[in-house]
Design a protein around this motif. Structure first.
Motif, PDB file in Angstrom:
ATOM      1  N   THR A  67       0.826  -1.208   0.000  1.00 22.68           N
ATOM      2  CA  THR A  67       0.000   0.000   0.000  1.00 22.68           C
ATOM      3  C   THR A  67       0.863   1.261   0.000  1.00 22.68           C
ATOM      4  OG1 THR A  67      -0.080   0.249   2.415  1.00 22.68           O
ATOM      5  CG2 THR A  67      -1.709  -1.223   1.400  1.00 22.68           C
ATOM      6  N   SER A  91       0.489  -0.416  -6.277  1.00 22.02           N
ATOM      7  CA  SER A  91      -0.830   0.067  -6.740  1.00 22.02           C
ATOM      8  C   SER A  91      -1.341   1.009  -5.654  1.00 22.02           C
ATOM      9  CB  SER A  91      -1.792  -1.103  -6.958  1.00 22.02           C
ATOM     10  OG  SER A  91      -1.365  -1.898  -8.030  1.00 22.02           O
ATOM     11  N   VAL A  93      -2.266   5.174  -3.959  1.00 19.60           N
ATOM     12  CA  VAL A  93      -3.252   6.248  -3.910  1.00 19.60           C
ATOM     13  C   VAL A  93      -2.684   7.502  -4.582  1.00 19.60           C
ATOM     14  CG1 VAL A  93      -4.635   7.697  -2.372  1.00 19.60           C
ATOM     15  CG2 VAL A  93      -4.141   5.314  -1.746  1.00 19.60           C
ATOM     16  N   LYS A 166      -3.988   2.912 -12.932  1.00 26.46           N
ATOM     17  CA  LYS A 166      -3.979   1.532 -12.429  1.00 26.46           C
ATOM     18  C   LYS A 166      -5.272   1.224 -11.668  1.00 26.46           C
ATOM     19  CE  LYS A 166      -2.614  -2.581 -11.494  1.00 26.46           C
ATOM     20  NZ  LYS A 166      -1.472  -2.931 -10.645  1.00 26.46           N
ATOM     21  N   ALA A 167      -5.747   2.157 -10.854  1.00 30.93           N
ATOM     22  CA  ALA A 167      -6.975   1.928 -10.094  1.00 30.93           C
ATOM     23  C   ALA A 167      -8.167   1.743 -11.022  1.00 30.93           C
ATOM     24  CB  ALA A 167      -7.221   3.080  -9.125  1.00 30.93           C
ATOM     25  N   ASN A 170      -7.893  -1.655 -12.846  1.00 31.12           N
ATOM     26  CA  ASN A 170      -8.295  -2.783 -12.014  1.00 31.12           C
ATOM     27  C   ASN A 170      -9.792  -2.751 -11.708  1.00 31.12           C
ATOM     28  OD1 ASN A 170      -5.653  -3.511 -12.106  1.00 31.12           O
ATOM     29  ND2 ASN A 170      -5.348  -3.619  -9.906  1.00 31.12           N
ATOM     30  N   LYS A 235      -8.877  -3.196  -2.470  1.00 32.73           N
ATOM     31  CA  LYS A 235      -8.222  -1.911  -2.182  1.00 32.73           C
ATOM     32  C   LYS A 235      -8.221  -1.017  -3.420  1.00 32.73           C
ATOM     33  CE  LYS A 235      -4.120  -1.409  -3.081  1.00 32.73           C
ATOM     34  NZ  LYS A 235      -2.670  -1.550  -3.332  1.00 32.73           N
ATOM     35  N   ASP A 236      -7.850  -1.594  -4.561  1.00 33.48           N
ATOM     36  CA  ASP A 236      -7.752  -0.804  -5.791  1.00 33.48           C
ATOM     37  C   ASP A 236      -9.114  -0.304  -6.259  1.00 33.48           C
ATOM     38  OD1 ASP A 236      -5.062  -1.240  -5.721  1.00 33.48           O
ATOM     39  OD2 ASP A 236      -5.035  -2.757  -7.299  1.00 33.48           O
ATOM     40  N   THR A 237     -10.153  -1.133  -6.115  1.00 36.73           N
ATOM     41  CA  THR A 237     -11.488  -0.676  -6.501  1.00 36.73           C
ATOM     42  C   THR A 237     -11.947   0.452  -5.574  1.00 36.73           C
ATOM     43  OG1 THR A 237     -12.564  -2.417  -5.180  1.00 36.73           O
ATOM     44  CG2 THR A 237     -12.143  -2.888  -7.511  1.00 36.73           C
ATOM     45  N   ILE A 239      -9.923   2.698  -4.299  1.00 41.33           N
ATOM     46  CA  ILE A 239      -9.222   3.890  -4.782  1.00 41.33           C
ATOM     47  C   ILE A 239      -9.968   4.488  -5.971  1.00 41.33           C
ATOM     48  CG2 ILE A 239      -7.096   4.738  -5.863  1.00 41.33           C
ATOM     49  CD1 ILE A 239      -5.582   2.592  -4.236  1.00 41.33           C
ATOM     50  N   ALA A 240     -10.442   3.621  -6.862  1.00 44.03           N
ATOM     51  CA  ALA A 240     -11.187   4.098  -8.034  1.00 44.03           C
ATOM     52  C   ALA A 240     -12.472   4.817  -7.610  1.00 44.03           C
ATOM     53  CB  ALA A 240     -11.512   2.927  -8.962  1.00 44.03           C
ATOM     54  N   GLN A 258     -17.641  -2.268  -6.757  1.00 39.47           N
ATOM     55  CA  GLN A 258     -16.751  -2.156  -5.606  1.00 39.47           C
ATOM     56  C   GLN A 258     -17.359  -2.826  -4.381  1.00 39.47           C
ATOM     57  OE1 GLN A 258     -16.533  -0.397  -2.482  1.00 39.47           O
ATOM     58  NE2 GLN A 258     -14.422  -1.141  -2.267  1.00 39.47           N
TER      59      GLN A 258
END
Length: 290
Positions: A67, A91, A93, A166-167, A170, A235-237, A239-240, A258
């Motif tokens: 992270t 990946s 923030v 990237k966010a 993914n 986590k990545d979803t 962030i999106a 998400q």
């Protein structure tokens, strides 16, 4: 090349990525929290296992940690070489990248957020995609080091842009995964041969990376190899979704996806691959995708 390079974080991706650097650079430092893993890498690939304090004296420093918080906390503990370029492949923030870029600039260190895509097979074959945020100057200097590990390397914008791409990437994969799970569950409920249907879809407009690789190589054969953990996808979803909220946009499909991915992660066994999200659908429908 005489440029010294360091790689910090030898997880599933980092271990394989760092293996390519000695082919192009004379001095390659590696460090990992579990230092035995760094020693193993040095033995296997002729890198140099060093303490963190020495690793951050390299000209180019890669990090690949779980992270952005991990990266921020690590950077706070060290004195980085003046003039160095730090390339974070986490990946992460976008706001963290912007913060670190400003803070490190005061210490004459340039920061690039450069997450990668291509999973462990891409790391193994040095065919990763790098999506990079930061200055053009730092990007050009660091490009040869990234080219040692990647096939497509793009500067997509200023600090934070790499993490944003990237966010969203993914997030879109997660949408495809949920759609595929629902679609193929429906097909099996109607007695359709899933493998034959998959061939048809992969030659048609419904295909995606999920149908072309995830379903046949992970789900239908029930292998679910751990290359990208489901909690990291959650986590990545997240962030999106944060990016969408910050832009004051409406994105109902992404918001619902998400929630589904986070729920799947909460239900999954520890250390589950992202592809195991389909098991949530299987538990609901009592239909197995095989």
């Amino acid at each position: 090349m005489n440029t010294t390079v360091a790689f910090i974080g030898l997880g599933a991706m980092g271990y394989r990525m760092a293996a390519h650097l000695p082919k192009h650079f004379d001095t390659v430092y590696v460090w990992n929290r579990n230092f035995e893993k760094a020693k193993q890498h040095a033995t296997e690939y002729k890198t140099q296992a060093v303490e963190l304090e020495q690793a951050v004296q390299a000209d180019i420093i890669f990090s690949c940690l779980p992270t952005s918080k991990d990266v921020e906390e690590l950077i706070q503990t060290v004195t980085i070489k003046s003039g160095a370029i730090w390339i974070d492949c986490t990946s992460g923030v976008p706001e963290s990248a912007q913060k670190l870029a400003l803070e490190l600039a005061l210490k004459n260190v340039q920061f690039l957020d450069a997450p990668v895509s291509g999973q462990t097979i891409g790391a193994e074959n040095a065919t990763l995609t790098f999506m990079v945020g930061g200055s053009q100057t730092a990007f050009q200097i660091a490009l040869p080091a990234m080219q040692a590990m990647g096939k497509l390397i793009k500067l997509v914008g200023q600090s934070g842009a790499g993490f944003a791409v990237k966010a969203v990437n993914n997030m879109m994969m997660a949408v495809h995964l949920c759609a595929a799970a629902e679609g193929f569950t429906t097909l099996k409920a109607h007695g359709v041969n899933l493998n034959e249907a998959l061939d048809c879809i992969n030659a048609s407009s419904g295909k995606s990376g999920v149908t072309e690789s995830v379903l046949p190589q992970r789900v239908f054969n029930r292998s679910f190899p751990l290359t990208f953990a489901l909690p990291l996808l959650a986590k990545d979803t997240g962030i999106a979704v944060d990016l969408i909220r910050q832009a004051k946009l409406s994105a109902p499909v992404i918001g619902l996806t998400q929630s589904l991915i986070q729920n799947a992660s909460n239900l999954a066994e520890p250390n589950s691959d992202f592809s195991t999200a389909v098991k949530m659908y299987e538990s609901w429908s009592k239909i197995t995708l095989d």
